[in-house]
Design a protein around this motif. Structure first.
Motif, mmCIF file in Angstrom:
data_model
loop_
_atom_site.group_PDB
_atom_site.id
_atom_site.type_symbol
_atom_site.label_atom_id
_atom_site.label_comp_id
_atom_site.label_asym_id
_atom_site.label_seq_id
_atom_site.Cartn_x
_atom_site.Cartn_y
_atom_site.Cartn_z
ATOM 1 N N PRO A 141 0.810 -1.237 0.000
ATOM 2 C CA PRO A 141 0.000 0.000 0.000
ATOM 3 C C PRO A 141 0.836 1.277 0.000
ATOM 4 O O PRO A 141 0.500 2.252 -0.678
ATOM 5 C CB PRO A 141 -0.834 -0.126 1.281
ATOM 6 C CG PRO A 141 -0.914 -1.600 1.534
ATOM 7 C CD PRO A 141 0.414 -2.139 1.104
ATOM 8 N N VAL A 142 1.952 1.273 0.755
ATOM 9 C CA VAL A 142 2.822 2.449 0.804
ATOM 10 C C VAL A 142 3.484 2.678 -0.548
ATOM 11 O O VAL A 142 3.476 3.795 -1.088
ATOM 12 C CB VAL A 142 3.893 2.277 1.903
ATOM 13 C CG1 VAL A 142 4.927 3.408 1.812
ATOM 14 C CG2 VAL A 142 3.250 2.251 3.277
ATOM 15 N N LEU A 143 4.077 1.614 -1.112
ATOM 16 C CA LEU A 143 4.774 1.764 -2.383
ATOM 17 C C LEU A 143 3.798 2.052 -3.522
ATOM 18 O O LEU A 143 4.142 2.775 -4.467
ATOM 19 C CB LEU A 143 5.592 0.507 -2.688
ATOM 20 C CG LEU A 143 6.703 0.163 -1.684
ATOM 21 C CD1 LEU A 143 7.574 -0.968 -2.227
ATOM 22 C CD2 LEU A 143 7.558 1.377 -1.357
ATOM 23 N N ASP A 144 2.583 1.498 -3.455
ATOM 24 C CA ASP A 144 1.569 1.802 -4.480
ATOM 25 C C ASP A 144 1.321 3.300 -4.554
ATOM 26 O O ASP A 144 1.251 3.889 -5.640
ATOM 27 C CB ASP A 144 0.254 1.082 -4.169
ATOM 28 C CG ASP A 144 0.315 -0.409 -4.506
ATOM 29 O OD1 ASP A 144 1.277 -0.828 -5.170
ATOM 30 O OD2 ASP A 144 -0.609 -1.136 -4.087
ATOM 31 N N ASP A 145 1.169 3.930 -3.397
ATOM 32 C CA ASP A 145 0.913 5.371 -3.366
ATOM 33 C C ASP A 145 2.091 6.152 -3.938
ATOM 34 O O ASP A 145 1.916 7.111 -4.691
ATOM 35 C CB ASP A 145 0.624 5.833 -1.927
ATOM 36 C CG ASP A 145 -0.748 5.396 -1.441
ATOM 37 O OD1 ASP A 145 -1.576 5.020 -2.293
ATOM 38 O OD2 ASP A 145 -0.984 5.418 -0.217
ATOM 39 N N LEU A 146 3.312 5.755 -3.551
ATOM 40 C CA LEU A 146 4.500 6.451 -4.035
ATOM 41 C C LEU A 146 4.632 6.312 -5.554
ATOM 42 O O LEU A 146 4.906 7.293 -6.261
ATOM 43 C CB LEU A 146 5.752 5.903 -3.344
ATOM 44 C CG LEU A 146 5.918 6.198 -1.852
ATOM 45 C CD1 LEU A 146 7.174 5.508 -1.317
ATOM 46 C CD2 LEU A 146 5.988 7.692 -1.591
ATOM 47 N N LEU A 147 4.454 5.098 -6.048
ATOM 48 C CA LEU A 147 4.630 4.861 -7.482
ATOM 49 C C LEU A 147 3.515 5.499 -8.313
ATOM 50 O O LEU A 147 3.747 5.977 -9.426
ATOM 51 C CB LEU A 147 4.702 3.359 -7.758
ATOM 52 C CG LEU A 147 5.972 2.674 -7.235
ATOM 53 C CD1 LEU A 147 5.849 1.164 -7.304
ATOM 54 C CD2 LEU A 147 7.197 3.148 -7.989
ATOM 55 N N GLU A 148 2.309 5.528 -7.761
ATOM 56 C CA GLU A 148 1.212 6.196 -8.467
ATOM 57 C C GLU A 148 1.493 7.691 -8.597
ATOM 58 O O GLU A 148 1.263 8.294 -9.648
ATOM 59 C CB GLU A 148 -0.104 5.971 -7.734
ATOM 60 C CG GLU A 148 -1.301 6.581 -8.443
ATOM 61 C CD GLU A 148 -2.609 6.314 -7.730
ATOM 62 O OE1 GLU A 148 -3.614 6.937 -8.107
ATOM 63 O OE2 GLU A 148 -2.615 5.503 -6.790
ATOM 64 N N ALA A 149 2.014 8.286 -7.529
ATOM 65 C CA ALA A 149 2.368 9.708 -7.575
ATOM 66 C C ALA A 149 3.486 9.952 -8.581
ATOM 67 O O ALA A 149 3.488 10.959 -9.306
ATOM 68 C CB ALA A 149 2.790 10.185 -6.184
ATOM 69 N N TRP A 150 4.450 9.035 -8.646
ATOM 70 C CA TRP A 150 5.542 9.188 -9.620
ATOM 71 C C TRP A 150 5.009 9.073 -11.046
ATOM 72 O O TRP A 150 5.408 9.857 -11.928
ATOM 73 C CB TRP A 150 6.608 8.110 -9.369
ATOM 74 C CG TRP A 150 7.749 8.193 -10.336
ATOM 75 C CD1 TRP A 150 8.830 9.030 -10.278
ATOM 76 C CD2 TRP A 150 7.909 7.418 -11.534
ATOM 77 N NE1 TRP A 150 9.639 8.829 -11.364
ATOM 78 C CE2 TRP A 150 9.107 7.852 -12.146
ATOM 79 C CE3 TRP A 150 7.159 6.422 -12.132
ATOM 80 C CZ2 TRP A 150 9.563 7.291 -13.336
ATOM 81 C CZ3 TRP A 150 7.614 5.863 -13.317
ATOM 82 C CH2 TRP A 150 8.802 6.298 -13.908
ATOM 83 N N GLN A 151 4.116 8.127 -11.294
ATOM 84 C CA GLN A 151 3.574 7.929 -12.640
ATOM 85 C C GLN A 151 2.843 9.169 -13.146
ATOM 86 O O GLN A 151 2.873 9.475 -14.339
ATOM 87 C CB GLN A 151 2.610 6.733 -12.653
ATOM 88 C CG GLN A 151 3.287 5.378 -12.644
ATOM 89 C CD GLN A 151 3.836 4.988 -14.006
ATOM 90 O OE1 GLN A 151 3.713 5.731 -14.969
ATOM 91 N NE2 GLN A 151 4.475 3.824 -14.063
ATOM 92 N N GLN A 152 2.181 9.901 -12.238
ATOM 93 C CA GLN A 152 1.435 11.082 -12.651
ATOM 94 C C GLN A 152 2.332 12.158 -13.264
ATOM 95 O O GLN A 152 1.903 12.912 -14.131
ATOM 96 C CB GLN A 152 0.655 11.652 -11.459
ATOM 97 C CG GLN A 152 -0.506 10.765 -11.039
ATOM 98 C CD GLN A 152 -1.221 11.289 -9.810
ATOM 99 O OE1 GLN A 152 -0.810 12.278 -9.206
ATOM 100 N NE2 GLN A 152 -2.303 10.620 -9.423
#
Length: 550
Positions: free
Chosen positions: A124-135
């Motif tokens: 869950p933590v890394l999902d949030d970080l990677l989603e923010a990076w993808q944006q």
């Protein structure tokens, strides 16, 4: 294109292996997972990746490592990858240090070891970080590039062909993009010979013909067989429907199209009265769906132009532009119509350089913040006006008649009235074009007289000219060139041809040559009716084939 990278760092090899396994299990399809056993090794890896132009999405580093701590590593990679996410792995005893590091080293998050189960404490933590990076991630474009200039007719034709065949490309205007000149220099090409099409594998085409482009992007330009049960000429709505029904009912079906599936309807930005699509759909999407459907059912597509057809002993032989031939039991003509040329001084001179026939979606973005003129008052003109109003500062529709009601659907009239940047001028027409190298102004005749107006883009939607000049004289047409079929044929045709039956409903004056869609005399010029005719025609094809076998 290479996947973005997640780099995991830990000096404890057993912990590092566990980290990598967890990362690969959850992120392996979208990201490449790399590892490093020390801060120094990780920094060296990051520098090498930067030199190769690869993207790092996330650094995940242990804190307690000899030589270089995790915080020090994450600080050092900021200049290399300032947008990458940085997460620190800590023991419970290091929590306070990690919190301080979030402020000092701009670390995005810290995780306590161990994190079992990862589904709850890691992902869950890394999902949030990677989603923010993808944006914020914009991958480097590695596909097809077209180098040209806006006012080149051949450049326009190239981009239009690629766009209508759903080929993604990046257009580099030589007058605006420094990268265009750099690419020409790399390939040692002259800027006078445009357009240039650059492919991801390094191949280059200079001023390519449509056939060369088709071959390069993987379209079929040679038929697989020499004989078919049904050859459909034209891949507009009527031709695509015939291809779907013919192939689904077991006929060996070939669809011949020189440009792109969809025909005139394929360039419609939004069709809102097509049954079953309450939100409407674009002509491009309709054509794409129909093409996939026909392919799946077994129809073959051929990117070629049919130049003539002749009939011999109940067979029909179609000659293509490259000289090759295919034969068939039945030929279905579904070539549709093209927009009539505007017989106005300067129109031919600026065709493709400011004057365009049809929607020309490839030019829409180029018209941003400009004033665009649409000539015509039917549905196609209205759909184009709605589309261009999303880009242009203003859109002016010039209509020779007194209003839109006689030629345009009410839903479109209402939409146009609701757009503040669309103006409809009735009893108005263009009587002249002028410019230096490209269109710069037009002369407009209004009820008040003639006046000059500045503009660089005019899109014309007037009249409908059938594409039938390639057919033999034995295929009878009306005075305008639309094909006569069924009950519209002369009453004495049966006697003249010495056949024992009347022509089928959509059969032309030549037995075995059928017609469907807008190219037929008396057809209803609507997308749904063209689809209906293409579908119905296949039923008559079966009846014709049954007669042949008797």
């Amino acid at each position: 294109m290479p996947k973005p990278i997640i780099l995991a760092v830990d000096d404890d090899t057993s912990v590092l292996e566990a980290v990598v396994q967890d990362l690969r299990r959850h992120y392996g399809q979208q990201y490449r997972i790399l590892r490093a056993a020390s801060g120094k090794a990780a920094l060296d890896t990051a520098e090498q990746l930067k030199e190769r132009g690869e993207q790092v999405a996330l650094f995940l580093s242990d804190q307690r490592m000899p030589g270089m701590t995790g915080v020090e590593l994450l600080e050092n990679v900021i200049p290399l990858y300032p947008d990458a996410k940085r997460a620190l792995l800590t023991a419970y005893a290091d929590t306070e240090a990690a919190i301080r590091a979030i402020n000092s080293a701009k670390i995005h998050y810290y995780l306590n070891k161990p994190w079992d189960p990862p589904e709850e404490k890691l992902y869950p933590v890394l999902d949030d970080l990677l989603e923010a990076w993808q944006q914020g991630y914009k991958p480097a474009f590695e596909g097809l590039r077209v180098i040209g200039t806006r006012w080149s007719p051949q450049d326009h034709a190239t981009r239009d062909f690629l766009g209508r065949n759903h080929v993604q490309y990046q257009w580099l205007n030589l007058e605006q993009h420094p990268e265009a000149a750099k690419l020409l220099e790399e390939h040692k090409l002259d800027a006078k010979n445009l357009p240039v099409v650059c492919f991801g594998n390094g191949d280059v085409l200079v001023q390519p013909s449509q056939l060369e482009l088709a071959q390069k992007i993987g379209l079929r330009t040679q038929a697989e067989q020499q004989f078919y049960d049904l050859v459909v000429i034209g891949a507009g709505p009527a031709g695509l429907a015939a291809g779907v029904y013919g192939a689904s009912e077991g006929l060996r079906t070939l669809i011949v199209e020189p440009e792109a599936p969809g025909g005139q309807a394929g360039s419609s930005s939004r069709i809102e009265n097509y049954l079953g699509f309450p939100q409407g759909l674009s002509g491009e999407e309709l054509a794409k769906r129909a093409t996939l459907q026909a392919n799946r059912l077994g129809a073959e597509f051929l990117t070629q132009r049919a130049t003539c057809v002749r009939s011999e002993n109940n067979y029909h032989i179609i000659t293509m532009a490259d000289g090759n031939e295919v034969s068939c039991h039945v030929c279905l003509v579904a070539t549709g119509v093209s927009y009539c040329k505007l017989a106005v001084p300067g129109a031919d001179r600026f065709t493709g350089a400011g004057v365009y026939y049809g929607a020309s979606m490839s030019e829409a973005i180029s018209c941003a913040n400009e004033e665009v003129y649409i000539v015509g008052g039917a549905n196609s003109a209205g759909q184009s006006a709605m589309h261009f109003s999303n880009y242009a500062a203003s859109v002016r529709m010039l209509v020779r008649g007194g209003g839109l009601e006689k030629s345009m659907s009410k839903y479109l009239i209402d939409q146009i009235a609701s757009r503040p940047n669309i103006t409809v001028e009735t009893q108005t027409e263009i009587v002249g074009f002028d410019g230096d190298g490209h269109l710069e102004c037009i002369t407009v005749k209004t009820p008040k007289g003639e006046e000059k107006r500045s503009t660089s883009s005019v899109f014309i939607f007037i009249g409908a000219a059938p594409k039938t000049d390639w057919l033999p004289s034995t295929v009878l047409t009306d005075a305008r060139g639309f094909i006569l079929a069924g009950p519209d044929l002369p009453s004495d045709l049966r006697a003249k041809l010495k056949i024992d039956r009347d022509p089928f409903l959509l059969e032309s004056s030549v037995p075995g040559i059928f017609v469907a869609g807008d190219v037929r005399h008396g057809s209803v010029k609507r997308c749904a009716s063209a689809v209906g005719e293409g579908s119905i025609a296949v039923q008559f094809v079966h009846q014709y084939l049954a007669n042949l076998s008797r």
